[in-house]
Motif scaffolding. Structure first.
Motif, PDB file in Angstrom:
ATOM      1  N   ARG A   1       0.677  -1.335  -0.078  1.00 17.66           N
ATOM      2  CA  ARG A   1      -0.085  -0.053   0.113  1.00 17.66           C
ATOM      3  C   ARG A   1       0.892   1.255  -0.155  1.00 17.66           C
ATOM      4  O   ARG A   1       1.950   1.108   0.624  1.00 17.66           O
ATOM      5  CB  ARG A   1      -0.852  -0.029   1.231  1.00 17.66           C
ATOM      6  N   PRO A   2       0.313   2.439  -0.690  1.00 20.52           N
ATOM      7  CA  PRO A   2       1.277   3.520  -0.526  1.00 20.52           C
ATOM      8  C   PRO A   2       1.391   3.959   0.733  1.00 20.52           C
ATOM      9  O   PRO A   2       0.369   3.943   1.983  1.00 20.52           O
ATOM     10  CB  PRO A   2       0.491   4.771  -1.319  1.00 20.52           C
ATOM     11  N   GLY A   3       2.675   4.654   1.094  1.00 22.04           N
ATOM     12  CA  GLY A   3       2.877   4.998   2.549  1.00 22.04           C
ATOM     13  C   GLY A   3       2.189   6.381   2.852  1.00 22.04           C
ATOM     14  O   GLY A   3       1.530   6.928   2.104  1.00 22.04           O
ATOM     15  N   ASP A   4       2.369   6.754   4.121  1.00 21.06           N
ATOM     16  CA  ASP A   4       1.481   7.870   4.423  1.00 21.06           C
ATOM     17  C   ASP A   4       2.125   9.358   4.164  1.00 21.06           C
ATOM     18  O   ASP A   4       1.844  10.299   4.039  1.00 21.06           O
ATOM     19  CB  ASP A   4       1.416   7.950   6.008  1.00 21.06           C
ATOM     20  N   ARG A   5       3.975   9.169   3.515  1.00 18.79           N
ATOM     21  CA  ARG A   5       4.148  10.197   2.952  1.00 18.79           C
ATOM     22  C   ARG A   5       4.562   9.947   1.529  1.00 18.79           C
ATOM     23  O   ARG A   5       4.869   9.006   1.087  1.00 18.79           O
ATOM     24  CB  ARG A   5       5.707  10.404   3.604  1.00 18.79           C
ATOM     25  N   TRP A   6       4.294  10.839   0.632  1.00 16.71           N
ATOM     26  CA  TRP A   6       4.640  10.850  -0.781  1.00 16.71           C
ATOM     27  C   TRP A   6       4.880  12.395  -1.387  1.00 16.71           C
ATOM     28  O   TRP A   6       4.660  13.390  -0.600  1.00 16.71           O
ATOM     29  CB  TRP A   6       3.288  10.351  -1.447  1.00 16.71           C
ATOM     30  N   PHE A   7       5.782  12.047  -2.442  1.00 12.76           N
ATOM     31  CA  PHE A   7       6.363  13.430  -3.029  1.00 12.76           C
ATOM     32  C   PHE A   7       5.993  13.359  -4.588  1.00 12.76           C
ATOM     33  O   PHE A   7       5.665  12.580  -5.183  1.00 12.76           O
ATOM     34  CB  PHE A   7       7.848  13.218  -2.822  1.00 12.76           C
ATOM     35  N   VAL A   8       5.967  14.508  -4.992  1.00  5.99           N
ATOM     36  CA  VAL A   8       5.472  14.827  -6.328  1.00  5.99           C
ATOM     37  C   VAL A   8       6.633  15.574  -6.948  1.00  5.99           C
ATOM     38  O   VAL A   8       7.333  16.455  -6.615  1.00  5.99           O
ATOM     39  CB  VAL A   8       4.298  15.897  -6.695  1.00  5.99           C
ATOM     40  N   ASP A   9       6.913  14.790  -8.188  1.00  2.00           N
ATOM     41  CA  ASP A   9       8.175  15.378  -9.264  1.00  2.00           C
ATOM     42  C   ASP A   9       7.552  16.169 -10.367  1.00  2.00           C
ATOM     43  O   ASP A   9       6.653  15.489 -10.832  1.00  2.00           O
ATOM     44  CB  ASP A   9       9.002  14.076  -9.513  1.00  2.00           C
ATOM     45  N   GLU A  10       7.995  17.176 -10.739  1.00  3.73           N
ATOM     46  CA  GLU A  10       7.582  17.937 -11.982  1.00  3.73           C
ATOM     47  C   GLU A  10       8.810  18.010 -13.022  1.00  3.73           C
ATOM     48  O   GLU A  10       9.904  18.368 -12.568  1.00  3.73           O
ATOM     49  CB  GLU A  10       7.020  19.202 -11.550  1.00  3.73           C
ATOM     50  N   THR A  11       8.473  17.665 -14.096  1.00  4.44           N
ATOM     51  CA  THR A  11       9.360  17.650 -15.250  1.00  4.44           C
ATOM     52  C   THR A  11       8.839  18.366 -16.528  1.00  4.44           C
ATOM     53  O   THR A  11       7.441  18.282 -16.411  1.00  4.44           O
ATOM     54  CB  THR A  11       9.888  16.178 -15.696  1.00  4.44           C
ATOM     55  N   TYR A  12       9.507  19.070 -17.246  1.00  6.45           N
ATOM     56  CA  TYR A  12       9.169  19.598 -18.446  1.00  6.45           C
ATOM     57  C   TYR A  12       9.670  19.026 -19.741  1.00  6.45           C
ATOM     58  O   TYR A  12      10.928  19.162 -19.754  1.00  6.45           O
ATOM     59  CB  TYR A  12       9.381  21.406 -18.459  1.00  6.45           C
ATOM     60  N   VAL A  13       9.153  18.150 -20.217  1.00  3.48           N
ATOM     61  CA  VAL A  13       9.608  17.384 -21.542  1.00  3.48           C
ATOM     62  C   VAL A  13       8.840  17.561 -22.851  1.00  3.48           C
ATOM     63  O   VAL A  13       7.692  18.206 -22.912  1.00  3.48           O
ATOM     64  CB  VAL A  13       9.634  15.804 -20.979  1.00  3.48           C
ATOM     65  N   LYS A  14       9.585  17.361 -24.125  1.00  7.03           N
ATOM     66  CA  LYS A  14       8.947  17.547 -25.352  1.00  7.03           C
ATOM     67  C   LYS A  14       8.396  15.970 -25.557  1.00  7.03           C
ATOM     68  O   LYS A  14       8.984  14.900 -25.564  1.00  7.03           O
ATOM     69  CB  LYS A  14      10.166  17.867 -26.229  1.00  7.03           C
TER      70      LYS A  14
ATOM     71  N   SER B   1       6.167  14.297 -28.568  1.00  7.51           N
ATOM     72  CA  SER B   1       5.845  14.496 -30.132  1.00  7.51           C
ATOM     73  C   SER B   1       5.750  16.031 -30.457  1.00  7.51           C
ATOM     74  O   SER B   1       4.904  16.559 -31.313  1.00  7.51           O
ATOM     75  CB  SER B   1       4.455  13.820 -29.992  1.00  7.51           C
ATOM     76  N   GLY B   2       6.984  16.672 -30.137  1.00  7.47           N
ATOM     77  CA  GLY B   2       6.998  17.755 -30.780  1.00  7.47           C
ATOM     78  C   GLY B   2       6.409  18.920 -29.822  1.00  7.47           C
ATOM     79  O   GLY B   2       6.571  20.181 -29.949  1.00  7.47           O
ATOM     80  N   LEU B   3       5.695  18.503 -28.790  1.00  8.13           N
ATOM     81  CA  LEU B   3       5.039  19.596 -28.026  1.00  8.13           C
ATOM     82  C   LEU B   3       5.554  19.492 -26.553  1.00  8.13           C
ATOM     83  O   LEU B   3       5.758  18.423 -25.930  1.00  8.13           O
ATOM     84  CB  LEU B   3       3.580  19.216 -27.758  1.00  8.13           C
ATOM     85  N   TRP B   4       5.875  20.517 -25.805  1.00  6.27           N
ATOM     86  CA  TRP B   4       6.359  20.764 -24.439  1.00  6.27           C
ATOM     87  C   TRP B   4       5.313  20.385 -23.620  1.00  6.27           C
ATOM     88  O   TRP B   4       3.990  20.677 -23.581  1.00  6.27           O
ATOM     89  CB  TRP B   4       6.986  21.944 -24.149  1.00  6.27           C
ATOM     90  N   THR B   5       5.479  19.214 -22.646  1.00  4.10           N
ATOM     91  CA  THR B   5       4.452  18.908 -21.901  1.00  4.10           C
ATOM     92  C   THR B   5       4.816  18.661 -20.380  1.00  4.10           C
ATOM     93  O   THR B   5       6.330  18.469 -20.082  1.00  4.10           O
ATOM     94  CB  THR B   5       4.133  17.443 -22.293  1.00  4.10           C
ATOM     95  N   TYR B   6       4.280  19.009 -19.201  1.00  2.58           N
ATOM     96  CA  TYR B   6       4.370  18.845 -18.013  1.00  2.58           C
ATOM     97  C   TYR B   6       4.226  17.436 -17.379  1.00  2.58           C
ATOM     98  O   TYR B   6       3.094  16.753 -17.803  1.00  2.58           O
ATOM     99  CB  TYR B   6       3.715  19.974 -16.914  1.00  2.58           C
ATOM    100  N   VAL B   7       5.147  16.512 -16.802  1.00  2.00           N
ATOM    101  CA  VAL B   7       4.927  15.280 -16.287  1.00  2.00           C
ATOM    102  C   VAL B   7       4.960  15.683 -14.765  1.00  2.00           C
ATOM    103  O   VAL B   7       6.090  15.899 -14.151  1.00  2.00           O
ATOM    104  CB  VAL B   7       5.887  14.419 -16.890  1.00  2.00           C
TER     105      VAL B   7
END
Length: 161
Positions: free
Chosen positions: A119-132, A134-140
């Motif tokens: 099961r997922p733990g009680d603490r979690w973290f979010v990562d943000e990345t900006y990648v291209k 199919s030719g479009l810049w996208t936030y992941v």
């Protein structure tokens, strides 16, 4: 003389010799069954036992099938690549066979692996990345718990919360 020694059974079967009919009548009388029961007995078709595994009845062993499916799913190989890898190890399998294995056994492997995830733990973290993509810049965005298990992934063209 031969015709006089044969008796017709009356049920459409071939005529029996006189001594064959006598033996059959004697066996029936000894066993306490009605007369003529011996010649009506039929063999029942014996069904093989139900397979105990989803992998039963295949030409290749379980280990080969699981290995091929895992290679295809884990390393994003084509069916022909998996066919080539197996051929290097002396196992001749057609790429269409591997396709059929993946279609049939991938859901089983996913279900078998599911209990291994905790099961997922009680603490979690979010990562943000900006990648291209199919030719479009996208936030992941990727959410990961304290054990390193990926909880969720989101791809978005806009930077939102």
């Amino acid at each position: 003389a031969k015709a006089s020694r044969q008796l017709h059974c009356g049920s459409g079967h071939r005529p029996r010799q006189h001594h064959e009919l006598t033996v059959a009548l004697t066996k029936s009388a000894i066993a306490g069954r009605p007369i003529g029961h011996d010649r009506v007995m039929r063999r029942r078709r014996v069904r093989p036992p139900a397979p105990t595994s989803e992998f039963a009845g295949f030409r290749f062993p379980l280990e080969v099938i699981v290995l091929a499916v895992r290679w295809y799913l884990r390393y994003a190989l084509s069916y022909r690549d998996v066919e080539e890898l197996l051929a290097e190890r002396g196992i001749e399998v057609d790429h269409v066979t591997i396709y059929r294995w993946v279609r049939r056994f991938a859901p089983l492997l996913v279900d078998a692996a599911r209990p291994c995830r905790h099961r997922p733990g009680d603490r979690w973290f979010v990562d943000e990345t900006y990648v291209k993509v199919s030719g479009l810049w996208t936030y992941v965005y990727r959410a990961v718990d304290q054990h390193g298990q990926v909880i969720d992934v989101l791809a978005s063209t806009r930077r939102d919360q």
